[in-house]
Design a protein around this motif. Structure first.
Motif: not given
Length: 379
Positions: A226-245
């Motif tokens: 039973v696998p856990g979740n990947l580090p989603i905070g490193c995905s290009a989608a999350y990095m793009t959609l949730f960019q922060s100043p």
């Protein structure tokens, strides 16, 4: 002193054949993991080998054409990557053929060595849950984990008939329950749900995963990953959609979004606790937690060590932007293009990883480094 030295030398010389045998045996065990005669897989796009396309879904048709599949198969197979997935590498390691998608069985596929029930976009929770939240329209597929479990139960009578037959068959089978659950969060995150709100979802998602695991054990299954979740905070989608100043939102070690990685770890910790309870309930079963997060986060901390020489946060295939993820020109769509060397990238299309990444994750699981208890240990 010289007499003791001579005596010690003599003892070592006598023991040398035995020591050599032990080292040889240990090496053989480590290089030849326990053999399985079949593998069954449930999950989403991280392990789908063709069910999504065969279902006739149209939400993400580009996975049915190049550049998907370019690195290994040289043609698209319905896998959301440039090549093989973790489940493919696990099958290879145990000398088994790649798992045929369940929806292809009627087309003459041999399934005695296992079947893949995973569907890209699948959720751990049923569509009704998302309908009540008015998110149902976002779902790529309605073939959730419970639907996949139903497919297995339908197929079971073709695998074995009597309880003894099933016991013998499943003793030699490995079941992969996921990764699943990531999409339950993705759908909500991508339309603006807050981390605080989604933390309340986690126990419900984990409960769905553990109930499916329990149901498989009740069907006679004895070895499950039973696998856990990947580090989603490193995905290009999350990095793009949730960019922060705010620089404080980024991990100085790897540049990933801290809050989303913390969320993934929260899900994983909840899942590990739930699996421990299952182990107590079913002591005869081997319930293995696969640490996808730990296996993957290494790439972002020391990319060159794993052969990743391009930016670990940038997608290989995409339509531009700081992380090469453009929602209006995603990989495979007009305006996007793939890099020349996917194996030098961690991220494939902004959401999914490259074959090279999946190979390292699979090796980490098979070696036992990121599987608890170790996947390679005997029953």
């Amino acid at each position: 002193m010289s007499g003791n030295s001579s005596s010690s030398t003599a003892i070592i010389m006598k023991l040398f054949p035995l020591l050599s045998f032990l080292f040889f045996t240990l090496g053989t065990v480590l290089s030849n993991p326990q053999r399985y005669e079949s593998i069954f897989n449930f999950g989403d796009s991280l392990s789908d080998t063709g069910n999504f396309l065969l279902s006739g879904a149209v939400a993400f048709p580009v996975i049915g054409k190049l550049p998907y599949g370019v690195s290994f198969f040289q043609h698209a197979t319905g896998r959301c990557s440039d090549g093989r997935l973790v489940v493919d590498f696990i099958a290879e390691a145990y000398g088994l053929p790649y798992l045929p998608p369940y929806l292809a069985i009627d087309n003459g596929h041999d399934f005695k060595h296992g079947v893949n029930f995973a569907v890209a976009g699948a959720t751990a929770l049923d569509p009704q849950f998302f309908k009540e939240l008015k998110l149902e329209s976002l779902l790529w597929t309605k073939d959730s984990l419970s639907i996949q479990l139903g497919w297995f139960k339908k197929l079971k009578s073709s695998l074995c008939t009597t309880k003894q037959d099933c016991d013998n068959y499943f003793k030699k089978s490995l079941f992969l329950v996921g990764e699943i659950g990531g999409n339950d969060y993705n759908y909500a995150f991508f339309v603006g749900a807050s981390i605080k709100k989604l933390r309340a979802f986690v126990p419900v998602v984990v409960d769905a995963i553990t109930k499916a695991t329990s149901a498989l054990i009740e069907e006679g299954v004895v070895e499950l990953v039973v696998p856990g979740n990947l580090p989603i905070g490193c995905s290009a989608a999350y990095m793009t959609l949730f960019q922060s100043p705010n620089k404080a939102d980024y991990d100085p070690k790897n540049g990933c979004l801290k809050a989303f990685n913390s969320f993934a770890k929260y899900h994983n910790n909840q899942l590990k606790r739930a699996l421990e309870m299952l182990r107590q309930k079913y002591p005869h079963a081997r319930i293995i937690y696969a640490d996808y997060y730990g296996a993957a986060i290494r790439f972002f901390h020391a990319p060159r060590h794993y052969g990743f020489f391009n930016s670990t946060l940038t997608a290989c295939c995409g339509g531009g932007g700081p992380y090469n993820f453009n929602n209006s020109a995603r990989c495979g769509h007009i305006g996007s293009k793939a890099c020349n060397n996917p194996s030098a990238h961690v991220n494939w299309d902004g959401i999914h990883l490259t074959e090279a990444s999946y190979r390292h994750i699979a090796k980490g699981l098979i070696s036992g480094l990121f599987s608890t208890p170790p996947l390679s240990s005997p029953l």
